[in-house]
Scaffold this motif. Structure first.
Motif, mmCIF file in Angstrom:
data_model
loop_
_atom_site.group_PDB
_atom_site.id
_atom_site.type_symbol
_atom_site.label_atom_id
_atom_site.label_comp_id
_atom_site.label_asym_id
_atom_site.label_seq_id
_atom_site.Cartn_x
_atom_site.Cartn_y
_atom_site.Cartn_z
ATOM 1 N N PHE B 64 67.245 93.800 -4.164
ATOM 2 C CA PHE B 64 66.653 94.892 -4.937
ATOM 3 C C PHE B 64 67.573 95.346 -6.062
ATOM 4 C CE2 PHE B 64 68.868 97.306 -1.570
ATOM 5 C CZ PHE B 64 69.564 98.230 -2.336
ATOM 6 N N GLN B 65 68.858 94.990 -5.961
ATOM 7 C CA GLN B 65 69.803 95.384 -7.012
ATOM 8 C C GLN B 65 69.610 94.506 -8.255
ATOM 9 O OE1 GLN B 65 70.665 94.366 -3.906
ATOM 10 N NE2 GLN B 65 72.005 95.881 -2.949
ATOM 11 N N ASP B 66 70.311 94.835 -9.340
ATOM 12 C CA ASP B 66 70.139 94.041 -10.558
ATOM 13 C C ASP B 66 70.897 92.723 -10.487
ATOM 14 O OD1 ASP B 66 72.714 95.112 -10.889
ATOM 15 O OD2 ASP B 66 72.527 95.159 -13.068
ATOM 16 N N SER B 67 71.804 92.599 -9.518
ATOM 17 C CA SER B 67 72.540 91.351 -9.348
ATOM 18 C C SER B 67 72.900 91.187 -7.879
ATOM 19 C CB SER B 67 73.826 91.387 -10.182
ATOM 20 O OG SER B 67 74.728 90.402 -9.717
ATOM 21 N N PRO B 68 72.913 89.927 -7.391
ATOM 22 C CA PRO B 68 73.260 89.737 -5.976
ATOM 23 C C PRO B 68 74.667 90.226 -5.646
ATOM 24 C CG PRO B 68 72.974 87.615 -7.119
ATOM 25 C CD PRO B 68 72.519 88.686 -8.060
ATOM 26 N N ARG B 69 75.528 90.353 -6.645
ATOM 27 C CA ARG B 69 76.911 90.747 -6.383
ATOM 28 C C ARG B 69 77.037 92.206 -5.965
ATOM 29 N NH1 ARG B 69 80.514 89.987 -11.282
ATOM 30 N NH2 ARG B 69 81.909 91.361 -10.178
ATOM 31 N N ARG B 70 75.965 92.990 -6.064
ATOM 32 C CA ARG B 70 76.102 94.415 -5.814
ATOM 33 C C ARG B 70 75.740 94.840 -4.390
ATOM 34 N NH1 ARG B 70 77.550 95.151 -10.836
ATOM 35 N NH2 ARG B 70 76.138 94.688 -12.568
ATOM 36 N N LEU B 168 82.225 88.482 -3.357
ATOM 37 C CA LEU B 168 82.279 87.733 -4.606
ATOM 38 C C LEU B 168 82.478 86.244 -4.338
ATOM 39 C CD1 LEU B 168 84.174 90.187 -6.992
ATOM 40 C CD2 LEU B 168 81.720 89.803 -6.760
ATOM 41 N N TYR B 171 79.045 85.122 -3.363
ATOM 42 C CA TYR B 171 78.236 85.188 -4.588
ATOM 43 C C TYR B 171 78.547 84.006 -5.509
ATOM 44 C CZ TYR B 171 77.429 86.931 -9.422
ATOM 45 O OH TYR B 171 77.103 87.067 -10.745
ATOM 46 N N SER B 175 75.949 81.393 -6.748
ATOM 47 C CA SER B 175 75.750 81.150 -8.187
ATOM 48 C C SER B 175 75.793 79.656 -8.496
ATOM 49 C CB SER B 175 76.832 81.869 -8.999
ATOM 50 O OG SER B 175 76.723 83.258 -8.809
ATOM 51 N N LEU B 185 66.706 82.765 -7.915
ATOM 52 C CA LEU B 185 67.137 84.132 -7.676
ATOM 53 C C LEU B 185 66.071 85.127 -8.134
ATOM 54 C CD1 LEU B 185 69.935 84.872 -6.608
ATOM 55 C CD2 LEU B 185 70.692 85.158 -8.974
ATOM 56 N N PRO B 187 66.323 88.966 -8.594
ATOM 57 C CA PRO B 187 66.927 90.303 -8.541
ATOM 58 C C PRO B 187 65.873 91.367 -8.828
ATOM 59 C CG PRO B 187 67.524 89.216 -10.588
ATOM 60 C CD PRO B 187 66.691 88.240 -9.813
ATOM 61 N N ARG B 188 66.212 92.616 -8.525
ATOM 62 C CA ARG B 188 65.298 93.757 -8.708
ATOM 63 C C ARG B 188 63.919 93.437 -8.136
ATOM 64 N NH1 ARG B 188 67.808 97.837 -11.990
ATOM 65 N NH2 ARG B 188 69.014 97.035 -13.735
#
Lengths: 249, 644
Positions: B64-70, B168, B171, B175, B185, B187-188
């Motif tokens: 749901f975040q803008d990037s999987p890293r979050r 990371l 991630y 990536s 992927l 995201p969001r």
């Protein structure tokens, strides 16, 4: 505290957008900046007005999701993330201007929310060591001098928030890109692919529309994690040695 | 209904090896015919998605975040355990297994925990190979530190940001597979429902958080790696977006939810400063190595403190109550998390809390600074002291820190068997989202270990056994089950938008949090829980008739996102209360005041409650049915924990 907020409102990516002014009252100095915006949003919702959209998640300064240009500074007046900025850094009666990150490669999604997927694509271009799960050597078979490991760690603490891009007059992503290139170039595990990594990640960075380095160091000055400019120097060295040497060197 | 945990027969040490051999394999050429959905990109999700893609499966990863890293794994501070025995101090796989079972107060499965200890050593190798910059000694080898609940140094760390560095790493592996075209992927994008075809999990319904588009995704298996549900308490150390929606909606489709009342309350968090507070911040429990916990002896003195008529330094030594040292002379300030938290609550309930809200105790470094010098303390805890000062505006070198317990981790979650598969074939749950390996209390530095164990080293093996028995034919998205699920999701969204009530989503979330914290938090009673159940039922009714969600579906709408999540939290809250009421014993983080030893410690009832309580959804507003999975202990002896 009583404050006046000048906030960028933009309905969606194609909307032109503009500033709207909101007064807020009863703000405690112990509130974080985002909690102050929560208060505003509760008030707006109660009045039937669309709340201000902004990105945030962990609220402890590590996920990199929060952003905001506050009075002209990415993440506001302190060298920290917006979620770790508290209202005691402002004074009663102040007018605070709040904008989204401004960069061509970070298009606005709505209000203060921007799209930072360009950063993901830079990492996808080569920000990794090509090892599969399993079949790797024992962790202690790769001794790494503590000073090198510490330097790699410092580069690796980048949270990918984009403040470096927002701070730069050219909206350059050099600090972000160099932090990952640097981390992996320092470590023996990353040395095998260092040449192709530098070339590919920089090519991706350029194709995303980020600008060139200004050499002013605004990025490092605003970085909430204190990522050093040395990383950009190291990235440049990696890049030059990649393009001038043969593939077998 | 009988739950089959599928624990392999044979000696503990050989179970996993034998099980891997006995599991069916999908041949390399066939792997590309299978699609797998991974929801969530934290340690469990990112590591699973990357590993499955490396094997050749086609993966779709959602966050749901803008990037999987979050994902919120990023915020873990302390470290990750592994039975490497690099320190030559007597660690072993069996010792890590034993410490984890005991720390969990004997409410987890032996076989799962043993496997976790076994693969822990592989995790460290994997992370180092990826370039994770762990702390090192001057000789270039990896450093370790000790952590609560263990007598050996087995914790690997990267300063106070171990979760960030591990995430990371995962991630980056993810990536790489995105670049290879093996992972797509999203995201969001939030999972809104599970789609089942002929009793098997075959896809999900998602909402694109930018456009509001409700879409379907089909696959041969679905992995939920969606984290814990601590935000049911509104205030917790979880990220603002952490939620139970994916797991809860799978639960409503038939997946059992196990031990929902097992939540971990962490003792050293920065106290709540007022009603505006949106989140609580944890400080590493390593602070208790040097800080002394105290409150004033009398309520009168505490009142003067709260009114700021006196300062902490004005209180004489004789007027201070170092309550942990007094009650637990041998462990002192270093008692486990649950014991430390509970005792802080007791002294505050007595009216001896030290801040304006009355819910804080001191963590005082005065004596440590006098003994070791300020510089020494700064070298040990400098970053934590800075963080404290940044948030509170107070200097902890000069005045004692104030701390209070906060919700931190949830041990409960979707029920899974030894293969990490829920009772719905094809639906897996990994990491904090499953009920897993931590029993009634998790040890420090074990959450990162479990997330990565599940994703890197368990599910890549166990999923093959399921897929090998599943025809590789593409799952047909035109099956009516997909359309039905979409209609239901759209219906739910419209319902929320059309209530047009008078109270905001946060208003309801805060009220839910208060009920849960007061009655289903650090100490619970049958009476309080029964009242709480009534209150939640009423709250649910009010929510569905008076919540105010502005805007529309077809845009970025953060109020709508929150409303969806809070609706599920309310239902989960009720189930947590049922579970806490059912468990007539105290164990780990679950403390029922009626069940305590004469000294006031948790009193287990092994005869009647040595089981996993798995709950089955029976329909809207129906009581859920309890299904028990008995726990059998063949390798450890059940004992009463004592820290006197």
């Amino acid at each position: 505290m009583k404050l006046t907020l000048k906030i960028w409102r933009q309905k969606n990516a194609s909307d032109k957008g503009g500033f709207a002014t909101y007064p807020v009252d009863g703000i405690s100095t112990d509130m974080s900046f985002l909690e102050m915006l929560d208060v505003l949003n509760e008030e707006l919702t109660e009045k039937g007005e669309d709340p201000v959209h902004f990105d945030h998640d962990c609220r402890e300064g590590i996920c990199g999701m929060c952003s905001l240009y506050i009075n002209g500074n990415p993440h506001g007046p302190l060298q920290t993330t917006t979620c770790q900025l508290h209202m005691r850094s402002f004074s009663d009666g102040e007018t605070i201007t709040i904008e989204p990150w401004r960069a061509k490669a970070f298009p606005v999604v709505k209000d203060l929310v921007v799209n930072r997927s360009a950063f993901d694509r830079i990492i996808q271009a080569g920000g990794y060591v090509s090892v599969n799960t399993g079949g790797v050597p024992d962790a202690n078979e790769i001794p790494i001098p503590k000073t090198i490991a510490d330097e790699a760690f410092d580069a690796a603490t980048c949270i990918g928030c984009g403040a470096c891009v927002a701070a730069c007059k050219n909206a350059s992503a050099m600090l972000f890109t160099s932090a990952k290139i640097s981390q992996l170039a320092l470590l023996p595990q990353g040395k095998v692919e260092r040449k192709t990594r530098a070339e590919k990640m920089i090519a991706q960075m350029d194709s995303e529309g980020f600008g060139a380095c200004t050499n002013t160091g605004a990025c490092a000055a605003e970085c909430p994690k204190g990522i050093s400019l040395t990383n950009i120097a190291r990235m440049n060295r990696e890049y030059f040695s990649a393009v001038v040497s043969s593939d077998n060197m | 209904m009988i739950l089959d945990s599928k624990i392999p027969a044979g000696p503990l040490e050989e179970k996993w090896t034998k099980h891997k051999f006995n599991s069916k394999l999908v041949n390399p050429a066939n792997k590309r015919k299978y699609d797998v959905i991974v929801v969530g990109t934290g340690l469990a999700g990112a590591s699973a998605a990357a590993s499955l893609a490396e094997l050749g499966y086609n993966v779709k990863a959602f966050c749901f975040q803008d990037s999987p890293r979050r994902a919120h794994s990023i915020a873990a501070q302390g470290g990750i355990n592994a039975a490497k025995n690099y320190q030559n101090d007597g660690d072993s796989i069996f010792r890590l297994f034993y410490d984890t079972i005991k720390g969990g107060d004997y409410r987890s499965r032996e076989a799962n925990v043993y496997r976790l200890a076994q693969v822990s050593v592989n995790i460290i190798d994997q992370c180092v190979a990826q370039g994770v910059p762990f702390a090192r000694e001057y000789g270039g080898l990896l450093a370790n530190r000790s952590f609560g609940g263990a007598q050996v140094s087995r914790t690997f760390y990267a300063r106070g940001q171990t979760g960030q560095q591990l995430l990371l790493g995962a991630y980056s592996a993810l990536s790489r597979q995105v670049a290879n075209g093996k992972v797509k992927l999203f995201p969001r994008t939030e999972m809104m429902d599970l789609v089942m075809v002929d009793g098997h999990a075959r896809g999900i319904v998602t909402r694109n958080l930018i456009t509001g588009a409700v879409e379907t995704h089909a696959a041969h298996a679905v992995l939920l790696c969606t984290g814990g549900y601590g935000n049911v308490f509104f205030l917790s150390t979880n990220a603002m977006g952490s939620n139970v929606t994916a797991a809860w909606r799978a639960h409503k489709k038939g997946a059992l939810f196990a031990n929902p009342c097992f939540t971990q309350i962490h003792p050293t968090c920065i106290p709540v400063s007022g009603d505006h507070q949106s989140k609580l911040t944890l400080m590493s429990e390593s602070l208790r190595n040097d800080g002394r916990v105290w409150v004033p002896k009398t309520v009168e003195t505490a009142e003067k403190l709260r009114k700021k008529q006196i300062k902490p330094a004005d209180i004489k030594e004789d007027d201070r109550d170092y309550f942990l040292e007094r009650k637990y002379p041998s462990f002192g300030n270093l008692v486990p998390r649950d014991v430390a938290s509970r005792n802080a609550k007791y002294v505050c309930d007595e009216g001896r809390g030290v801040n304006e809200t009355g819910e804080a105790v001191f963590l005082d470094f005065r004596d440590a600074i006098a003994r070791d010098s300020e510089d020494t303390i700064r070298a040990r805890y400098g970053n934590l002291f800075d963080m404290y000062q940044q948030i509170t505006g107070e200097n902890p070198y000069k005045t004692p820190m104030m701390i209070y317990p906060a919700v931190h981790y949830t041990m409960g979650g979707l029920w899974v068997d030894y293969n990490l598969m829920t009772n719905i074939p094809g639906l897996y749950a990994l990491g904090e989202a499953n009920f897993s390996d931590h029993g009634a209390n998790r040890l420090g530095a074990s959450a990162l270990m479990q997330g990565l164990a599940d994703g890197y080293f368990v599910v890549p093996y166990t999923i093959g056994d399921y897929l090998a028995q599943t025809p590789p034919k593409k799952v047909d998205e035109s099956h009516p089950a997909f359309a039905e699920a979409v209609d239901k999701v759209k219906g739910g969204i419209n319902q929320l938008l059309n209530i047009k009530g008078s109270k905001t989503v946060d208003h309801f979330h805060k009220r839910l949090g208060k009920i849960m914290w007061n009655e289903c938090g650090m100490a619970r009673t049958a009476e309080g829980l029964k009242e709480a159940k009534k209150a939640i039922k009423a709250l649910k009714k009010e929510f569905w008739s008076d919540v105010k969600v502005l805007g529309e579906n077809e845009e970025l709408n953060q109020s709508l996102e929150k409303a969806n999540r809070v609706a599920d939290f309310i239902e989960l809250g009720e189930l947590m209360i049922d579970d806490a009421l059912n468990r007539n014993e105290s164990c780990g983080g679950h403390f029922r005041e009626e069940y305590q030893t004469p000294e006031g410690e948790a009193l287990r009832d092994d005869e009647n409650y040595a089981y996993v309580a798995a709950w089955k959804f029976m329909g809207e507003d129906q009581e859920e049915e309890l299904v028990k999975e008995p726990l059998e202990f063949e390798n450890v002896k059940l004992t009463q924990r004592s820290y006197k």
